[in-house]
Design a protein around this motif. Sequence first.
Motif, PDB file in Angstrom:
ATOM      1  N   ALA A   1      -9.791  13.838  -1.920  1.00 52.08           N
ATOM      2  CA  ALA A   1     -10.840  13.177  -2.691  1.00 52.08           C
ATOM      3  C   ALA A   1     -11.310  11.890  -2.017  1.00 52.08           C
ATOM      4  O   ALA A   1     -12.212  11.213  -2.527  1.00 52.08           O
ATOM      5  CB  ALA A   1     -10.331  12.866  -4.099  1.00 52.08           C
ATOM      6  N   GLY A   2     -10.696  11.540  -0.893  1.00 51.47           N
ATOM      7  CA  GLY A   2     -11.082  10.326  -0.177  1.00 51.47           C
ATOM      8  C   GLY A   2     -10.604   9.045  -0.830  1.00 51.47           C
ATOM      9  O   GLY A   2     -11.168   7.980  -0.597  1.00 51.47           O
TER      10      GLY A   2
ATOM     11  N   GLU B   1       3.677  10.590  -2.511  1.00 47.97           N
ATOM     12  CA  GLU B   1       3.898  11.905  -1.917  1.00 47.97           C
ATOM     13  C   GLU B   1       3.447  13.029  -2.851  1.00 47.97           C
ATOM     14  O   GLU B   1       2.869  14.009  -2.409  1.00 47.97           O
ATOM     15  CB  GLU B   1       5.377  12.077  -1.565  1.00 47.97           C
ATOM     16  CG  GLU B   1       5.672  13.314  -0.765  1.00 47.97           C
ATOM     17  CD  GLU B   1       4.969  13.331   0.591  1.00 47.97           C
ATOM     18  OE1 GLU B   1       4.528  14.416   1.004  1.00 47.97           O
ATOM     19  OE2 GLU B   1       4.842  12.275   1.224  1.00 47.97           O
ATOM     20  N   LYS B   2       3.684  12.877  -4.139  1.00 48.85           N
ATOM     21  CA  LYS B   2       3.360  13.934  -5.096  1.00 48.85           C
ATOM     22  C   LYS B   2       1.857  14.227  -5.148  1.00 48.85           C
ATOM     23  O   LYS B   2       1.457  15.375  -5.282  1.00 48.85           O
ATOM     24  CB  LYS B   2       3.854  13.539  -6.486  1.00 48.85           C
ATOM     25  CG  LYS B   2       3.623  14.600  -7.532  1.00 48.85           C
ATOM     26  CD  LYS B   2       4.194  14.202  -8.867  1.00 48.85           C
ATOM     27  CE  LYS B   2       3.926  15.262  -9.905  1.00 48.85           C
ATOM     28  NZ  LYS B   2       4.425  14.878 -11.214  1.00 48.85           N
ATOM     29  N   THR B   3       1.042  13.205  -5.028  1.00 52.70           N
ATOM     30  CA  THR B   3      -0.409  13.396  -5.144  1.00 52.70           C
ATOM     31  C   THR B   3      -1.149  13.100  -3.839  1.00 52.70           C
ATOM     32  O   THR B   3      -2.373  12.984  -3.842  1.00 52.70           O
ATOM     33  CB  THR B   3      -0.967  12.493  -6.255  1.00 52.70           C
ATOM     34  OG1 THR B   3      -0.653  11.128  -5.957  1.00 52.70           O
ATOM     35  CG2 THR B   3      -0.420  12.877  -7.613  1.00 52.70           C
ATOM     36  N   ARG B   4      -0.423  12.992  -2.744  1.00 53.63           N
ATOM     37  CA  ARG B   4      -1.027  12.613  -1.456  1.00 53.63           C
ATOM     38  C   ARG B   4      -2.178  13.541  -1.063  1.00 53.63           C
ATOM     39  O   ARG B   4      -3.270  13.091  -0.758  1.00 53.63           O
ATOM     40  CB  ARG B   4       0.023  12.615  -0.360  1.00 53.63           C
ATOM     41  CG  ARG B   4      -0.599  12.430   1.042  1.00 53.63           C
ATOM     42  CD  ARG B   4       0.433  12.205   2.066  1.00 53.63           C
ATOM     43  NE  ARG B   4       0.832  10.813   1.866  1.00 53.63           N
ATOM     44  CZ  ARG B   4       1.944  10.289   2.315  1.00 53.63           C
ATOM     45  NH1 ARG B   4       2.790  11.016   2.964  1.00 53.63           N
ATOM     46  NH2 ARG B   4       2.230   9.034   2.094  1.00 53.63           N
ATOM     47  N   ARG B   5      -1.944  14.840  -1.052  1.00 58.40           N
ATOM     48  CA  ARG B   5      -2.990  15.783  -0.622  1.00 58.40           C
ATOM     49  C   ARG B   5      -4.238  15.694  -1.494  1.00 58.40           C
ATOM     50  O   ARG B   5      -5.351  15.682  -0.996  1.00 58.40           O
ATOM     51  CB  ARG B   5      -2.460  17.209  -0.628  1.00 58.40           C
ATOM     52  CG  ARG B   5      -1.477  17.477   0.458  1.00 58.40           C
ATOM     53  CD  ARG B   5      -1.075  18.925   0.444  1.00 58.40           C
ATOM     54  NE  ARG B   5       0.077  19.119   1.298  1.00 58.40           N
ATOM     55  CZ  ARG B   5       0.797  20.188   1.315  1.00 58.40           C
ATOM     56  NH1 ARG B   5       0.502  21.199   0.520  1.00 58.40           N
ATOM     57  NH2 ARG B   5       1.830  20.284   2.114  1.00 58.40           N
ATOM     58  N   LYS B   6      -4.024  15.634  -2.786  1.00 66.48           N
ATOM     59  CA  LYS B   6      -5.143  15.567  -3.718  1.00 66.48           C
ATOM     60  C   LYS B   6      -5.921  14.258  -3.536  1.00 66.48           C
ATOM     61  O   LYS B   6      -7.147  14.251  -3.527  1.00 66.48           O
ATOM     62  CB  LYS B   6      -4.621  15.657  -5.157  1.00 66.48           C
ATOM     63  CG  LYS B   6      -5.673  15.984  -6.175  1.00 66.48           C
ATOM     64  CD  LYS B   6      -5.113  16.047  -7.572  1.00 66.48           C
ATOM     65  CE  LYS B   6      -4.204  17.232  -7.757  1.00 66.48           C
ATOM     66  NZ  LYS B   6      -3.759  17.398  -9.145  1.00 66.48           N
ATOM     67  N   ARG B   7      -5.201  13.147  -3.369  1.00 64.37           N
ATOM     68  CA  ARG B   7      -5.854  11.849  -3.186  1.00 64.37           C
ATOM     69  C   ARG B   7      -6.612  11.798  -1.862  1.00 64.37           C
ATOM     70  O   ARG B   7      -7.724  11.297  -1.796  1.00 64.37           O
ATOM     71  CB  ARG B   7      -4.831  10.714  -3.246  1.00 64.37           C
ATOM     72  CG  ARG B   7      -4.232  10.488  -4.634  1.00 64.37           C
ATOM     73  CD  ARG B   7      -3.212   9.364  -4.616  1.00 64.37           C
ATOM     74  NE  ARG B   7      -3.804   8.091  -4.244  1.00 64.37           N
ATOM     75  CZ  ARG B   7      -4.458   7.297  -5.081  1.00 64.37           C
ATOM     76  NH1 ARG B   7      -4.597   7.646  -6.350  1.00 64.37           N
ATOM     77  NH2 ARG B   7      -4.963   6.161  -4.674  1.00 64.37           N
ATOM     78  N   GLU B   8      -5.999  12.303  -0.792  1.00 63.24           N
ATOM     79  CA  GLU B   8      -6.657  12.288   0.509  1.00 63.24           C
ATOM     80  C   GLU B   8      -7.882  13.194   0.518  1.00 63.24           C
ATOM     81  O   GLU B   8      -8.903  12.854   1.109  1.00 63.24           O
ATOM     82  CB  GLU B   8      -5.673  12.680   1.607  1.00 63.24           C
ATOM     83  CG  GLU B   8      -4.653  11.595   1.883  1.00 63.24           C
ATOM     84  CD  GLU B   8      -3.584  12.011   2.879  1.00 63.24           C
ATOM     85  OE1 GLU B   8      -3.498  13.220   3.212  1.00 63.24           O
ATOM     86  OE2 GLU B   8      -2.833  11.131   3.308  1.00 63.24           O
TER      87      GLU B   8
ATOM     88  N   LEU C   1       0.855  -1.185   0.000  1.00 65.46           N
ATOM     89  CA  LEU C   1       0.000   0.000   0.000  1.00 65.46           C
ATOM     90  C   LEU C   1       0.890   1.234   0.000  1.00 65.46           C
ATOM     91  O   LEU C   1       1.784   1.348   0.838  1.00 65.46           O
ATOM     92  CB  LEU C   1      -0.908   0.005   1.223  1.00 65.46           C
ATOM     93  CG  LEU C   1      -1.908  -1.137   1.299  1.00 65.46           C
ATOM     94  CD1 LEU C   1      -2.686  -1.068   2.606  1.00 65.46           C
ATOM     95  CD2 LEU C   1      -2.856  -1.121   0.121  1.00 65.46           C
ATOM     96  N   LEU C   2       0.643   2.137  -0.928  1.00 65.46           N
ATOM     97  CA  LEU C   2       1.494   3.316  -1.077  1.00 65.46           C
ATOM     98  C   LEU C   2       0.647   4.532  -1.399  1.00 65.46           C
ATOM     99  O   LEU C   2      -0.146   4.509  -2.350  1.00 65.46           O
ATOM    100  CB  LEU C   2       2.521   3.085  -2.196  1.00 65.46           C
ATOM    101  CG  LEU C   2       3.356   4.276  -2.623  1.00 65.46           C
ATOM    102  CD1 LEU C   2       4.385   4.611  -1.552  1.00 65.46           C
ATOM    103  CD2 LEU C   2       4.045   3.998  -3.933  1.00 65.46           C
ATOM    104  N   GLN C   3       0.804   5.576  -0.617  1.00 66.11           N
ATOM    105  CA  GLN C   3       0.162   6.854  -0.903  1.00 66.11           C
ATOM    106  C   GLN C   3       1.265   7.757  -1.468  1.00 66.11           C
ATOM    107  O   GLN C   3       2.125   8.225  -0.734  1.00 66.11           O
ATOM    108  CB  GLN C   3      -0.430   7.451   0.372  1.00 66.11           C
ATOM    109  CG  GLN C   3      -1.304   8.655   0.168  1.00 66.11           C
ATOM    110  CD  GLN C   3      -2.630   8.333  -0.484  1.00 66.11           C
ATOM    111  OE1 GLN C   3      -2.678   8.139  -1.683  1.00 66.11           O
ATOM    112  NE2 GLN C   3      -3.685   8.301   0.299  1.00 66.11           N
TER     113      GLN C   3
END
Length: 77
Positions: free
Chosen positions: A42-43, A33-40, A29-31
């Motif tokens: 958006a849930g 770093e580059k898109t972490r804020r955007k992904r989080e 499982l990997l979140q």
Amino acid sequence: VLNYHLGQRRGDLTQLRWADYDAAAGIILLQPEKTRRKREAAGRPPLRLVVPSALAWELRRWREEAPEAEFILLRAD
């Protein structure tokens, strides 16, 4: 080896913890770093990266060499 099999950025790979690896399911499982804020925001859950058998073999060997390690990679290089 991780980059070859997973194709992720070095910064993301150096932050991988053993807790992120589910050997039984064969996934990491990997979140990113580059898109972490955007992904989080958006849930969206972390990426589920399939671990090929060759990488699973390497990870098993690495874990045996450093059973107390928190991070999969002990050095960034």
